[in-house]
Design an enzyme around this catalytic site. Structure first.
Site, PDB file in Angstrom:
ATOM      1  N   ASP A  34       8.088  -6.246 -28.179  1.00  0.00           N
ATOM      2  CA  ASP A  34       8.829  -7.403 -28.920  1.00  0.00           C
ATOM      3  C   ASP A  34      10.047  -6.675 -29.421  1.00  0.00           C
ATOM      4  O   ASP A  34      10.068  -5.577 -29.857  1.00  0.00           O
ATOM      5  CB  ASP A  34       7.877  -7.673 -30.363  1.00  0.00           C
ATOM      6  CG  ASP A  34       8.511  -8.565 -31.373  1.00  0.00           C
ATOM      7  OD1 ASP A  34       9.617  -9.026 -31.073  1.00  0.00           O
ATOM      8  OD2 ASP A  34       8.359  -8.232 -32.259  1.00  0.00           O
ATOM      9  N   ASN A  36      12.436  -8.459 -31.356  1.00  0.00           N
ATOM     10  CA  ASN A  36      13.259  -9.025 -32.534  1.00  0.00           C
ATOM     11  C   ASN A  36      12.454  -8.824 -33.792  1.00  0.00           C
ATOM     12  O   ASN A  36      12.495  -9.253 -34.895  1.00  0.00           O
ATOM     13  CB  ASN A  36      13.615 -10.403 -32.435  1.00  0.00           C
ATOM     14  CG  ASN A  36      12.425 -11.497 -31.935  1.00  0.00           C
ATOM     15  OD1 ASN A  36      11.195 -10.973 -32.277  1.00  0.00           O
ATOM     16  ND2 ASN A  36      12.610 -12.662 -31.630  1.00  0.00           N
ATOM     17  N   ASP A  38       9.566 -10.206 -34.552  1.00  0.00           N
ATOM     18  CA  ASP A  38       8.604 -11.354 -35.212  1.00  0.00           C
ATOM     19  C   ASP A  38       7.255 -11.103 -34.991  1.00  0.00           C
ATOM     20  O   ASP A  38       6.427 -12.062 -34.896  1.00  0.00           O
ATOM     21  CB  ASP A  38       9.133 -12.716 -34.507  1.00  0.00           C
ATOM     22  CG  ASP A  38       8.858 -12.895 -33.237  1.00  0.00           C
ATOM     23  OD1 ASP A  38       8.370 -11.818 -32.468  1.00  0.00           O
ATOM     24  OD2 ASP A  38       9.051 -13.835 -32.540  1.00  0.00           O
ATOM     25  N   ASP A  42       8.525 -10.735 -26.093  1.00  0.00           N
ATOM     26  CA  ASP A  42       9.600 -11.747 -25.639  1.00  0.00           C
ATOM     27  C   ASP A  42      10.207 -11.150 -24.450  1.00  0.00           C
ATOM     28  O   ASP A  42      10.014  -9.774 -23.934  1.00  0.00           O
ATOM     29  CB  ASP A  42      10.436 -11.966 -26.686  1.00  0.00           C
ATOM     30  CG  ASP A  42      11.223 -10.858 -27.465  1.00  0.00           C
ATOM     31  OD1 ASP A  42      11.264  -9.643 -26.818  1.00  0.00           O
ATOM     32  OD2 ASP A  42      11.202 -10.693 -28.624  1.00  0.00           O
ATOM     33  N   ASP A 111       3.871 -18.068 -13.676  1.00  0.00           N
ATOM     34  CA  ASP A 111       2.675 -18.596 -13.578  1.00  0.00           C
ATOM     35  C   ASP A 111       2.921 -20.016 -13.450  1.00  0.00           C
ATOM     36  O   ASP A 111       3.759 -20.706 -14.242  1.00  0.00           O
ATOM     37  CB  ASP A 111       1.877 -18.336 -15.166  1.00  0.00           C
ATOM     38  CG  ASP A 111       0.535 -18.002 -14.922  1.00  0.00           C
ATOM     39  OD1 ASP A 111      -0.082 -18.889 -14.125  1.00  0.00           O
ATOM     40  OD2 ASP A 111       0.333 -16.970 -15.273  1.00  0.00           O
ATOM     41  N   GLU A 283      -5.381 -18.662  -8.089  1.00  0.00           N
ATOM     42  CA  GLU A 283      -6.473 -18.488  -8.837  1.00  0.00           C
ATOM     43  C   GLU A 283      -7.609 -19.605  -8.663  1.00  0.00           C
ATOM     44  O   GLU A 283      -7.169 -20.808  -9.133  1.00  0.00           O
ATOM     45  CB  GLU A 283      -5.966 -18.420 -10.434  1.00  0.00           C
ATOM     46  CG  GLU A 283      -7.311 -17.989 -11.195  1.00  0.00           C
ATOM     47  CD  GLU A 283      -7.193 -18.378 -12.822  1.00  0.00           C
ATOM     48  OE1 GLU A 283      -7.687 -17.461 -13.486  1.00  0.00           O
ATOM     49  OE2 GLU A 283      -6.445 -19.532 -12.931  1.00  0.00           O
ATOM     50  N   HIS A 356      -5.344 -10.762 -18.046  1.00  0.00           N
ATOM     51  CA  HIS A 356      -5.384 -11.309 -19.387  1.00  0.00           C
ATOM     52  C   HIS A 356      -6.836 -12.435 -19.934  1.00  0.00           C
ATOM     53  O   HIS A 356      -6.885 -12.429 -20.845  1.00  0.00           O
ATOM     54  CB  HIS A 356      -4.207 -12.381 -19.743  1.00  0.00           C
ATOM     55  CG  HIS A 356      -4.420 -13.781 -18.593  1.00  0.00           C
ATOM     56  ND1 HIS A 356      -4.144 -13.640 -17.416  1.00  0.00           N
ATOM     57  CD2 HIS A 356      -4.540 -14.991 -19.181  1.00  0.00           C
ATOM     58  CE1 HIS A 356      -4.389 -15.014 -16.994  1.00  0.00           C
ATOM     59  NE2 HIS A 356      -4.609 -15.577 -17.794  1.00  0.00           N
TER      60      HIS A 356
END
Length: 599
Positions: A34, A36, A38, A42, A111, A283, A356
């Site tokens: 990350d 920034n 938040d 990103d 993806d 997949e 994931h």
């Protein structure tokens, strides 16, 4: 954390076989880095770590979805295929990422999620607006069951869904839409309506979008549940399993009747005639070896390789991830060996322990306690020495482990939350029972932030992370490993370099050895001038290996291996150690001695 000068360039593969020698690294953007504050990873965060990826040695980065999305399923519900969600950045930053990867000799794979869209995608907004909208047939709409039988409108009621299929995220696979009085199909979340690939306009729109991305410099696609896009158009009921509220619809939408036709059309409309090295990965949950051969046979022009899921269902009762069971190494060898044999002559497979959607590899297949580092290294060597293209999921190269979640409120995954609600509300399970069943295999195990250093929030963010950081980040992190020659990270570098340098790893024949040994994973990889023997101890006890296949043992050492070279190992080199003695979670990769006959 320092970054050393990049090593000399390794030999490049030819355009026809480059992906067979490549290693792919998967980034799950919201949990990577990350920039920034938040609390959500990103694109600038990814860009800041490109030298880290270059140092690791990977060839391709697969980026999980960063498209505009309501984030119901963390980006796999897409509302705009041609834009970047502001959570992650901008199209310009994605261009910077692509250029940065290309400048470092790496490729970018996006993806592709086209079995379904978000219910907020303009296509679906139009489709649900009226029964006579031009895009009505872009999705699967059906009247309530009793209304269809009566030929008249009817309010939905129990059993009124068009069929009894269950959603992969619990509950029914149909959602009633009050505005038009019909149901739409959603194999996943109700906010993920399935596209109707029977409609040629849908296919044309998808192909146009894919071409748009390739024209912007993207190097290919990992295609999410792509073998779900062709469905039995009669949408029949399915038998219900014991204790199940809904039927299993997978026989009617996995590897459906027009799958090969659709993929061949996609290849003609998108990939045929393009220059450069592109990658297509399908997949394919539930795909068989026989179907995978067809999907990946280069002569058929469908996809380059498949993701299959047989080996990650072996620690589940009847494929139910919420009923975990002990993994048997003999079953793992049987499954992986069958895929090696099935794709030996034609086709290609993906190699992975985690992603994931799976629990952390070292917690699932290794020992995340005393032998965490050794078992993480052993797992890397065993996987990458198979035939196929290996995938490294972010943090795997650090030996990151599963997370401990104390309460259902600690979870973020829609699959977990929906199952918990259904199990406690409709199936009579207690909260404690459900939490215990969720712990080993839930997807949030893999979605905790990458552990960059020992600072607050592991250097992932300066803000509050969207999901908690694993507390073990104080000693499992990149900063502690990148300059340590004995770290898990450094071992991954060695394994990846070996694949690049040794043609036998990508192109050699595969022969499984000791299929019935409950602790030792053993196989050979062979070319006419080179043979590797790969040995892995999947236990915390010493193991003595005796080979009795064609390599008949002579004493403790098989013929031809008495002058073997240790190419790779996860223990410090010890000239006095017996060649075929394995210490706890030990890996040995041996090259046959000069006297070994070619095979």
């Amino acid at each position: 954390m320092t970054v050393e000068q990049a090593p000399a360039e390794e030999p490049k593969a030819t355009s026809s076989d480059w992906f067979q020698r490549a290693v792919v690294y998967q980034i799950y953007p919201r949990s990577f880095a990350d920039s920034n504050g938040d609390g959500i990873g990103d694109l600038p965060g990814i860009i800041s770590k490109l030298d880290y990826l270059k140092r690791l040695g990977v060839d391709v980065v697969w980026l999980s979805p960063i498209y505009t999305s309501p984030q119901d399923d963390n980006g796999y519900d897409i509302s705009d295929y041609r834009n970047v969600d502001p959570l992650f950045g901008t199209l310009e930053q994605l261009r910077d990422l692509t250029d940065g990867l290309h400048a470092r000799g790496m490729k970018l794979v996006m993806d592709l999620v086209v079995n379904h869209t978000s219910d907020e995608h303009p296509w679906f907004v139009e489709s649900r607006s009226s029964k006579d909208n031009p895009k009505r047939d872009w999705y699967w709409w059906r009247p309530p069951r009793e209304a269809a039988a009566a030929g008249a409108g009817s309010a939905p009621g129990t059993g009124s869904e068009p069929n009894n299929w269950g959603s992969a995220f619990s509950g029914p696979a149909w959602e009633f839409d009050q505005a038009t009085g019909e149901y739409y199909l959603h194999i996943f979340s109700k906010k993920q309506p399935d596209l109707n690939w029977e409609n040629p306009e849908v296919r044309a729109a998808v192909y146009e979008m894919m071409n748009w991305w390739l024209d912007r410099g993207v190097d290919g696609f990992r295609m999410d549940v792509i073998n779900f896009i062709s469905k039995d158009t009669s949408l029949p009921d399915s038998p219900r399993g014991d204790g199940k509220l809904y039927g299993d619809g997978t026989p009617f939408y996995i590897d459906g009747p027009r799958m090969h036709e659709f993929l061949q059309e996609m290849h003609r409309e998108v990939f045929a005639g393009r220059t450069g090295e592109l990658l297509t990965v399908g997949e394919m949950p539930g795909v068989t070896v026989e179907e995978a051969v067809l999907y990946t046979d280069p002569a058929r022009a469908e996809v380059d390789m498949v993701f299959q899921f047989e080996h990650v269902a072996l620690d589940q009762e009847e494929g139910d991830k919420w009923r975990p069971k002990k993994l048997l190494l003999t079953e793992l060898k049987q499954t992986l060996g069958r895929w090696q044999d099935g794709l030996a002559e034609r086709g290609w497979n993906s190699l992975y322990w985690g992603n994931h959607d799976q629990a952390r590899a070292v917690s699932r297949f290794g020992d995340d306690g005393t032998y965490r580092e050794l078992s993480a290294k052993m797992l890397a060597g065993i996987l990458h020495l198979h035939r196929g293209t290996p995938y490294v999921y972010q943090g795997e190269e650090l030996g990151m482990t599963n997370m401990t979640f104390g309460a259902i409120s600690d979870y973020r995954d829609i699959e977990v939350l929906n199952h918990h609600r259904e199990a406690t509300t409709h199936l009579g399970h207690t909260d404690a029972e459900v939490l215990a069943a969720l712990a080993p295999l839930n997807r949030d195990n893999a979605r905790t932030p990458v552990q960059w250093d020992a600072s607050r929030h592991a250097g992932f963010t300066t803000g509050a992370p969207w999901i908690a950081v694993n507390p073990n980040a104080n000693h499992i992190n990149a900063a502690a490993q990148v300059d340590d020659p004995d770290s898990v990270f450094s071992f991954y570098r060695k394994v990846i370099a070996l694949r690049h340098a040794e043609p036998v790893v990508s192109h050699g024949t595969f022969t499984m050895l000791l299929p019935d040994d409950p602790h030792v994973y053993a196989f050979t990889r062979s070319l006419p001038d080179t043979t590797f023997l790969v040995l892995g101890n999947f236990s915390g006890q010493d193991q003595k290996v005796t080979l009795d296949d064609a390599d008949v043992a002579v004493g403790d050492v098989p013929a031809g291996w008495d002058s073997a070279e240790l190419v790779l190992g996860n223990y410090p080199a010890d000239a006095a150690a017996p060649l075929l003695h394995l210490r706890p979670w030990e890996l040995k990769v041996l090259r046959a001695g000069a006297g070994r006959p070619a095979r």
